[in-house]
Design an enzyme around this catalytic site. Structure first.
Site, PDB file in Angstrom:
ATOM      1  N   GLU A  72       0.834  -1.150   0.069  1.00  0.00           N
ATOM      2  CA  GLU A  72      -0.104   0.123  -0.017  1.00  0.00           C
ATOM      3  C   GLU A  72       0.929   1.323  -0.111  1.00  0.00           C
ATOM      4  OE1 GLU A  72      -3.403  -0.418   2.925  1.00  0.00           O
ATOM      5  OE2 GLU A  72      -3.244  -2.742   2.175  1.00  0.00           O
ATOM      6  N   PRO A 110       3.920  -6.682  -9.732  1.00  0.00           N
ATOM      7  CA  PRO A 110       4.686  -6.500 -10.990  1.00  0.00           C
ATOM      8  C   PRO A 110       5.335  -4.880 -11.043  1.00  0.00           C
ATOM      9  CG  PRO A 110       2.452  -6.873 -11.093  1.00  0.00           C
ATOM     10  CD  PRO A 110       2.751  -6.829  -9.648  1.00  0.00           C
ATOM     11  N   HIS A 129     -17.420 -11.089   6.142  1.00  0.00           N
ATOM     12  CA  HIS A 129     -16.405 -10.510   6.407  1.00  0.00           C
ATOM     13  C   HIS A 129     -15.650 -11.111   7.443  1.00  0.00           C
ATOM     14  CE1 HIS A 129     -13.831  -6.954   8.019  1.00  0.00           C
ATOM     15  NE2 HIS A 129     -13.283  -7.248   7.014  1.00  0.00           N
ATOM     16  N   GLU A 168     -11.851 -10.432   9.439  1.00  0.00           N
ATOM     17  CA  GLU A 168     -10.688  -9.645   9.576  1.00  0.00           C
ATOM     18  C   GLU A 168     -10.048 -10.390  10.794  1.00  0.00           C
ATOM     19  OE1 GLU A 168      -8.981  -6.717   8.378  1.00  0.00           O
ATOM     20  OE2 GLU A 168      -7.647  -7.881   9.554  1.00  0.00           O
ATOM     21  N   HIS A 208      -8.107  -8.711   1.413  1.00  0.00           N
ATOM     22  CA  HIS A 208      -7.565  -7.377   1.868  1.00  0.00           C
ATOM     23  C   HIS A 208      -6.130  -7.667   2.513  1.00  0.00           C
ATOM     24  CE1 HIS A 208     -10.602  -4.403   0.403  1.00  0.00           C
ATOM     25  NE2 HIS A 208     -10.842  -5.715  -0.298  1.00  0.00           N
ATOM     26  N   GLU A 244      -7.259  -6.825  -2.503  1.00  0.00           N
ATOM     27  CA  GLU A 244      -6.945  -5.522  -2.444  1.00  0.00           C
ATOM     28  C   GLU A 244      -5.502  -5.497  -3.157  1.00  0.00           C
ATOM     29  OE1 GLU A 244      -7.241  -2.053   1.168  1.00  0.00           O
ATOM     30  OE2 GLU A 244      -6.037  -3.800   1.411  1.00  0.00           O
ATOM     31  N   GLU A 304     -10.021   3.532   0.192  1.00  0.00           N
ATOM     32  CA  GLU A 304     -10.057   4.062   1.563  1.00  0.00           C
ATOM     33  C   GLU A 304      -8.974   4.965   2.081  1.00  0.00           C
ATOM     34  OE1 GLU A 304      -9.288   0.101   3.450  1.00  0.00           O
ATOM     35  OE2 GLU A 304      -6.900   0.297   2.920  1.00  0.00           O
TER      36      GLU A 304
HETATM   37  C1  NOJ Z   1      -8.385  -2.862   5.920  1.00  0.00           C
HETATM   38  C2  NOJ Z   1      -9.346  -3.189   4.609  1.00  0.00           C
HETATM   39  O1  NOJ Z   1      -8.727  -2.710   3.423  1.00  0.00           O
HETATM   40  C3  NOJ Z   1     -10.483  -2.352   4.734  1.00  0.00           C
HETATM   41  O2  NOJ Z   1     -11.283  -2.370   3.719  1.00  0.00           O
HETATM   42  C4  NOJ Z   1     -11.245  -2.877   6.141  1.00  0.00           C
HETATM   43  O3  NOJ Z   1     -12.393  -2.186   6.027  1.00  0.00           O
HETATM   44  C5  NOJ Z   1     -10.602  -2.889   7.220  1.00  0.00           C
HETATM   45  N1  NOJ Z   1      -9.080  -3.392   6.924  1.00  0.00           N
HETATM   46  C6  NOJ Z   1     -11.039  -3.524   8.367  1.00  0.00           C
HETATM   47  O4  NOJ Z   1     -11.103  -5.075   8.122  1.00  0.00           O
END
Ligand code: NOJ
Ligand code: CA
Length: 710
Positions: free
Chosen positions: A198, A215, A400, A402, A480, A499, A505
């Site tokens: 990122e 790449p 989701h 995380e 992500h 991602e 974001e």
């Molecule tokens: C980073 C992710 O890119 C984002 O989309 C997400 O909302 C947050 N992490 C929390 O999982």
């Protein structure tokens, strides 16, 4: 009858991607005079050449004092000077020095295969192949190197054969070098730094790069464009490239926590090392080389995955209107999810992502990897109720997970977590690995914690494990903070997006936010690896200027803002490919601008074909795509921070037909900085003979739908 069957089989073979390999009758490109005997059984070949089917690209391999070197010529110029090949191991002699090429085989393959979803339905896969058999003369250890020459570039990989003493192999170095002209302009992001992929892209001479992710894309002094990457990264560590002397980039594999680079056993193949080569920048986008170097679909029928668009309880958290955790303005409530489902149903979207419904978000969720629970919800979220409601209105929940980088905590719960989602109609899961690079936590059988890179071998294997398990539940995956894409969607078509770059974001809270040129670089760099869940479609372009929802809620820094015009937000649905695209902003912001919102409702996410028509890296892109499910065409145009004019011949449209073009373009005063909302929405008739002239403002764009008259 027999004849007919044979013919059908032939057609089927051509179509299914099974290659019709044939041995070439003679190895005319081998340096025959160089064949000598080193002992009674081993021949030594000193050099050999392989050309692409159209003859424009040529790789030459030679043996120089026991080392194997290759170089590449394209369009009559050397683009890679003699560069090393080889692997070093901890416990074997390895393939570095004392090598001989004992034999070669040449073949060629012509086939076409069909993508279940993608930028184009039919992919042509034509190449010439050279298999080099190598031996280490010290003890006759054996390895092959396989080169494939396509019209759009070169792929090669190492193949270590099953042999005595190779039951366990630890790779301590991969010698692969890419020896370019050091004056080549290079677009790159740093590797092994904390924020994974990122970063904003740097544009420098190659001599100024350090360690880069792939790449990585170069424009050589001659003008040719080359992008270096890898294909089919399986049970190996991701390859970054470190700058060595002059213009040499050397493979640098992400280390494992035990200090090794890769731990495996023979037989094994490394991922393909790839070079996409094109005269112009857009040729890189139009290349299918990465996909062609991946194995065909291993999942069979995947009609259970539907490309489409989704909304989510998501941007509200990034704008700081809601929170993931439970502190009075919790976003993921049953009520809010139902409201989103109604909005999605009304406008034809096929999913609602809900983040923050499961326990573990309170406190510092960046560091909550140990406590995330993937099956228990907060009291204000009833998963059965929302999924039943979603079923009624035809809008499934998008799951989701995380992990905050604790993959053991996740893997321990994975079966139960997938089952819960499968029982609640979830078809797609967004996963997340928020943790600094090198901080992925893995606990071994003895309870000892190890810390891994996001692109190290353990994570490469972790992702595939999740993807394969999810497939058993007919669920697709969108990670992500992922490992980079290497085209594995061909083999596992439920790995639908990811991602792995600075996404939208950063326009909510990033300082600096994504500048206008960011999205004009991505298509020529990150997006060459595969689809990205960038999450376009922001309509409120200054979110941090809105009043806070509660006095104690701080807004994001006003320096972070959306640095595009409104029309460019629409164009991003075309310039960034993903089979699932987020409609990322809040419903209330769309309700304020229904005419522009119409484009987002109309734009498909699955294509019959795509063609980049004009573009320069970091400046602009013009791309046309044909809908897979209708005769509509779409055109997306974006520019960087400069206003630009375009003249676009519409030759891609069907001849002799008139189309209604529904145009969404920058107004005369549109400017991402001073006047981002100036948009013109109009309809005109156009046909394939027309050239469409268009002006974009700074940071601007245009999105056009062409509807064929019958
Ligand atoms: C980073 C992710 O890119 C984002 O989309 C997400 O909302 C947050 N992490 C929390 O999982
Ligand atoms: Ca530029």
């Amino acid at each position: 009858m027999l004849q007919k069957i044979t013919y059908l089989t032939f057609l089927l073979l051509c179509f299914c991607g099974c290659s019709l390999n044939k041995m070439l009758p003679e190895n005319s490109d081998v340096n025959a005079s160089a064949l000598k005997q080193i002992d009674t059984t081993t021949q030594v070949i000193e050099s050999v050449h392989l050309k692409s089917p159209d003859g424009n690209i040529e790789v030459s391999v030679k043996n120089a004092d026991g080392q194997v070197l290759y170089n590449i010529k394209a369009f009559n110029q050397i683009i890679i000077k003699d560069s090393k090949l080889g692997l070093r191991f901890l416990e074997q002699h390895g393939f570095d020095k004392q090598l001989v090429i004992t034999s070669i085989e040449k073949s060629e393959s012509k086939s076409r295969w069909e993508q279940p979803w993608g930028e184009r339905r039919i992919v042509v896969n034509n190449y010439k192949e050279l298999l080099l058999k190598l031996e280490n003369t010290t003890n006759r250890e054996k390895m092959n190197i396989r080169f494939r020459a396509f019209n759009d570039g070169i792929g090669f990989r190492y193949e270590v054969l099953e042999q005595k003493g190779f039951e366990s192999v630890s790779i301590v170095d991969e010698l692969t070098n890419f020896n370019f002209d050091e004056n080549s302009t290079t677009w790159w992001i740093p590797a092994r730094e904390w924020n994974r992929y990122e970063y904003l892209y740097e544009k420098t001479p190659l001599s100024k790069v350090k360690m880069v992710h792939t790449p990585v894309t170069l424009q050589l002094p001659s003008g040719l464009h080359v992008s270096v990457h890898e294909a089919a990264l399986v049970n190996y560590s991701g390859m970054s490239l470190e700058k060595r002397r002059g213009g040499t980039l050397k493979a640098n594999l992400a280390p494992r926590s035990d200090g090794l680079l890769v731990k495996t056993q023979a037989p094994f193949n490394t991922p393909w090392r790839t070079l996409q080569i094109s005269k112009d920048a857009i040729g890189l986008i139009n290349s299918d080389l990465i996909l062609n170097l991946n194995e065909p679909n291993k999942l069979g029928d995947i009609s259970w995955f539907t490309p489409g668009k989704y909304i989510g309880i998501w941007w509200a958290m990034h704008m700081r209107e809601r929170t993931w955790g439970n502190d009075g303005i919790h976003g993921a409530t049953t009520e809010e999810t139902i409201r989103y489902m109604d909005f999605a149903a009304e406008h034809g979207f096929n999913g609602v992502l809900v983040e923050g419904w499961n326990l573990g978000w309170d406190g510092d969720w960046f560091h909550n990897g140990d406590v995330f629970n993937f099956t228990k919800s907060y009291p204000d979220f009833d998963i059965e109720k929302v999924s039943a409601y979603g079923k009624k209105v035809g809008v499934p929940l998008i799951g989701h997970h995380e992990t905050s980088g604790n993959i053991s905590n996740y893997e321990n719960q994975l079966d139960a977590a997938l089952e819960l989602y499968a029982n609640n109609e979830v078809k797609i899961i967004k996963t997340g690995y928020v943790a600094d690079a090198g901080d992925i936590k893995r606990i071994d059988e003895n309870g000892i914690a190890h810390y891994e890179f996001h692109d190290g071998q353990h994570m490469v294997n972790h992702h595939l494990k999740v993807v394969k398990k999810a497939a058993k539940h007919k669920i697709s995956i969108n990670p992500h903070e992922p490992v980079k894409d290497t085209g594995l969607r061909r083999t596992y078509p439920n790995w639908v997006s990811r991602e792995g770059a600075r996404g939208m974001e950063f326009s909510a809270w990033g300082v600096p936010p994504n500048p206008p040129e960011h999205t004009t670089i991505l298509p020529f760099t990150r997006l060459l690896s595969g689809p990205m869940d960038y999450t376009p479609g922001i309509f409120e372009l200054r979110p941090s200027e809105l009043p806070p929802v509660r006095e104690d809620m701080q807004r994001n820094d006003p320096k972070s803002r959306v640095e595009t015009t409104l029309a460019k937000q629409l164009a991003l649905y075309l310039t960034i490919y993903s089979p699932i695209q987020m409609v990322a902003d809040l419903p209330k912001h769309y309700q304020n601008n229904m005419p522009a919102f119409q484009f987002i409702k109309d734009v498909p996410t699955d294509w019959e074909q795509s063609m980049a028509l004009q573009g320069e890296i970091g400046d602009y892109l013009v791309i046309a795509r044909q809908d897979r499910n209708s005769s509509d065409w779409y055109l997306g145009v974006i520019t960087d921070e400069q206003a630009r004019s375009f003249s676009i011949p519409l030759h891609f449209l069907e001849k002799q037909k008139t189309y209604t073009a529904q145009i969404y373009r920058d107004g005369p005063n549109a400017d991402y900085d001073t006047n981002p909302y100036d948009i013109i929405i109009e309809e005109v008739n156009l046909s394939s003979q027309d050239t469409y002239n268009l002006s974009l403002g700074k940071g601007g764009g245009a999105a056009i739908r062409f509807i064929k008259h019958h």
